[in-house]
Write a protein that holds these residues in place. Structure first.
Motif, short mmCIF file in Angstrom:
data_model
loop_
_atom_site.label_atom_id
_atom_site.label_comp_id
_atom_site.label_asym_id
_atom_site.label_seq_id
_atom_site.Cartn_x
_atom_site.Cartn_y
_atom_site.Cartn_z
N TYR A 100 15.64 96.31 64.57
CA TYR A 100 14.74 97.13 63.75
C TYR A 100 15.02 98.61 64.03
N ARG A 101 15.25 98.91 65.28
CA ARG A 101 15.51 100.31 65.62
C ARG A 101 16.90 100.77 65.17
N ASP A 122 4.50 107.38 60.58
CA ASP A 122 5.38 107.66 59.45
C ASP A 122 4.81 107.19 58.12
N HIS A 125 5.07 104.08 64.81
CA HIS A 125 5.60 104.52 63.51
C HIS A 125 4.86 103.93 62.33
N GLU A 176 6.53 102.48 75.87
CA GLU A 176 7.33 103.58 76.44
C GLU A 176 6.48 104.80 76.77
N ARG A 216 14.60 91.69 67.84
CA ARG A 216 13.91 92.32 66.71
C ARG A 216 13.75 93.81 67.00
N LYS A 217 13.28 94.12 68.19
CA LYS A 217 13.15 95.53 68.55
C LYS A 217 14.50 96.23 68.40
N ALA A 243 14.18 105.73 66.94
CA ALA A 243 13.77 105.92 68.34
C ALA A 243 12.30 106.36 68.31
N SER A 282 13.78 101.70 61.97
CA SER A 282 12.34 101.59 61.72
C SER A 282 11.55 101.39 63.01
N PRO A 283 11.44 102.38 63.85
CA PRO A 283 12.05 103.72 63.78
C PRO A 283 13.36 103.73 64.58
N ASN A 340 6.14 95.80 64.51
CA ASN A 340 7.48 95.21 64.60
C ASN A 340 8.05 95.38 66.00
N ILE A 341 7.12 95.40 66.97
CA ILE A 341 7.42 95.29 68.39
C ILE A 341 8.58 96.17 68.85
N THR A 342 8.63 97.38 68.36
CA THR A 342 9.71 98.28 68.78
C THR A 342 9.35 99.02 70.08
N LYS A 343 8.21 98.69 70.65
CA LYS A 343 7.89 99.02 72.04
C LYS A 343 7.68 100.50 72.34
N CYS A 344 7.51 101.33 71.32
CA CYS A 344 7.28 102.74 71.62
C CYS A 344 5.93 102.93 72.33
#
Lengths: 251, 271
Positions: free
Chosen positions: B120-121, A159, A155, A210, B116-117, B129, B126-127, A203-207
């Motif tokens: 944040y999600r 984004d 993102h 995935e 954090r993941k 998903a 952010s985001p 920000n390590i949201t791991k998408c």
């Protein structure tokens, strides 16, 4: 067993485009790329799609299927029901060229910005010696097929187009981690990762993890370890002090 | 579609394929952030109220001290609960008894790479998903204050590990009340809880890095390599430990609160 499947395919170019409806024959054992090829052969001869190996190893046929970044050749039709409508669009992070083909040169530009492997001075290429346990951690990252699905889904650039200048993306931050963990690489890549390649944006949201078709643990094994290495260098006064006292960097 | 509308769609920047939708995902991508908000919201609300309560955190008969208040360090602590002494004076009513330890525990979780993941999600979207456009116009990630403070995670890990040693001592005390060895359901809950907390702490990404991840040559540090290998296996379960330990802390606290308040009796197994 065959059936008539419902498909929605984005068609167009940089000037504009739209999602168009198609009904295409689906046979047992097929993948989405097979359907796209049948569509080309029977109804839309000028449909543009990039593909090559049909085996999930060349990374060419990246697209978005029902909104999720996937390889067309590795998405089995058996994962859908006969009643499902399957929407296929090009990667939405990169400029479109035509139909399902995008211009992924952003990734090559980012690749060029990363300094190459820097072996010790005076050691010729044939004389590299290292222990297996020292290199196996970064060998996971060598599985990357450069499909750029991780770059597409991230993102930070997906984004926010304006971040493309300052953010290398997960694939190339993983490359930096690979080199930083390499037992023979002598370049200090930690500050570079943070200051020049935008590791702090992650920000390590791991998408990225995935969507990786090679199942590389990009976040846990590359990005987070690299963030921790950056902390060692930039944010942790104790580690900094320790490295000065012991005068050791590459332990 | 005009430029403003395209911008609103999230990914329809000039040059890209104009799809005009924030996402084309057809699965229930919203479920995971929703559940995260619900569970974390319950935990935050519960602990937010609980730390301001000044009763029912200690069961004198069985040496049960809730992990949320351990160690209790002030003269305001009920007799018997401050087994490390009371270096702090009486605290005014508006200062929670665990005012020193709660920021450490909260900070350890808030800066945790897994949480954090999660937040944040789910909270910041952010985001929300993967491949679902976020609503924010600008994004700077963890490059500047305040989120750059996330880099202090390892210091919270160090401090939380010290507290965990004290929590482990609390469990020992819960198996040895004043009458000698004996335990009840509360002791077992405390034991399970502290085990999950150790699992959470040892599987922490910073712990993995400090133990061996920062090394460039594993072959020169065989013991650290072995430890790193074991912690890496635990690290793969960090998310599970994060959720289980969160729930176990809350359940243990609720149980001790209920026993301490006299709502239920402790189910004694031995002693």
């Amino acid at each position: 067993m065959s059936y008539q499947g419902h498909f929605r395919i984005w068609r167009g170019d940089v000037a504009g485009g739209e999602i168009q409806d198609f009904t295409v024959e689906v046979n047992e054992g097929e993948v989405v790329l097979d359907i796209i090829h049948r569509l080309q052969a029977t109804q839309a001869g000028d449909l543009a799609v990039r593909w090559n190996c049909k085996a999930g190893k060349c990374g060419s046929c990246s697209a978005e299927i029902n909104g999720r970044p996937r390889l067309l050749c590795m998405t089995r039709m058996s994962t859908f029901t006969e009643d499902d409508t399957i929407t296929v669009t090009p990667l939405r992070t990169f400029p479109v060229i035509r139909d399902l083909v995008t211009d992924v040169s952003f990734n090559y530009a980012k690749a060029r910005e990363i300094p190459a492997f820097a072996p010790p001075k005076g050691v010729a290429a044939g004389d590299y010696r290292m222990q297996q346990i020292d290199v196996e951690r970064s060998q996971e990252f060598r599985k990357c097929i450069e499909c750029f699905l991780c770059q597409d889904v991230c993102h930070v650039v997906r984004d926010h187009e304006d971040n493309k200048d300052s953010f290398a993306g997960p694939r190339y931050l993983m490359r930096i981690a690979e080199l930083d963990m390499h037992p023979l690489d002598e370049m200090d890549r930690k500050k570079q990762a943070q200051d020049e390649h935008g590791l702090g944006y992650c920000n390590i949201t791991k998408c990225c993890t995935e969507v990786c078709p090679e199942h590389i643990k990009i976040t846990d094994n590359a990005l987070i370890p690299m963030k921790e290495r950056v902390v060692d260098r930039k944010f942790d006064p104790l580690v900094w002090l320790g490295s000065k006292i012991r005068r050791r960097e590459n332990v | 579609m005009d430029g403003t509308a395209r911008q609103r769609a999230g990914t329809d920047f000039p040059g890209r394929a104009r799809v005009g939708a924030r996402t084309l995902r057809t699965d229930r991508w919203w479920l995971q952030p929703l559940v995260t908000v619900a569970v974390l919201g319950i935990f935050i609300a519960y602990t937010g109220v609980r730390i301001f309560m000044r009763d029912y955190y200690w069961v004198d008969e069985y040496n049960y001290l809730t992990p949320l208040f351990s160690p209790c360090l002030s003269d305001s602590c009920v007799p018997g609960s401050a087994h490390l002494g009371t270096p702090l004076p009486e605290l005014p009513f508006f200062i929670p008894l665990p005012f020193l330890i709660f920021p450490i525990l909260a900070g350890f979780r808030a800066t945790c790479y897994y949480y954090r993941k999660a937040y944040y999600r789910s909270f910041w979207l952010s985001p929300p998903a993967c491949a679902v456009a976020e609503p924010h116009k600008a994004y700077s990630g963890e490059t500047r204050f305040p989120l750059i403070v996330q880099n202090a995670h390892r210091y919270f890990f160090y401090a939380a590990s010290l507290l965990l040693l004290i929590n482990s001592y609390d469990v020992l005390l819960a198996f040895f009340p004043d009458t000698g060895f004996g335990f009840g359901l509360g002791s077992l809950l405390l034991l399970v809880n502290v085990t999950m907390l150790w699992g959470y702490s040892l599987s922490c990404h910073s712990c993995r890095h400090i133990t061996g991840g920062r090394l460039k040559h594993f072959s020169k540090h065989p013991l650290r390599y072995k430890a790193w290998t074991i912690l890496s296996k635990l690290n793969a379960r960090h998310m599970q430990f994060a959720w289980i330990s969160l729930v176990s802390v809350m359940l243990t606290d609720v149980y001790i609160l209920a026993v301490s308040a006299g709502w239920i009796s402790d189910l004694r197994i031995i002693g």
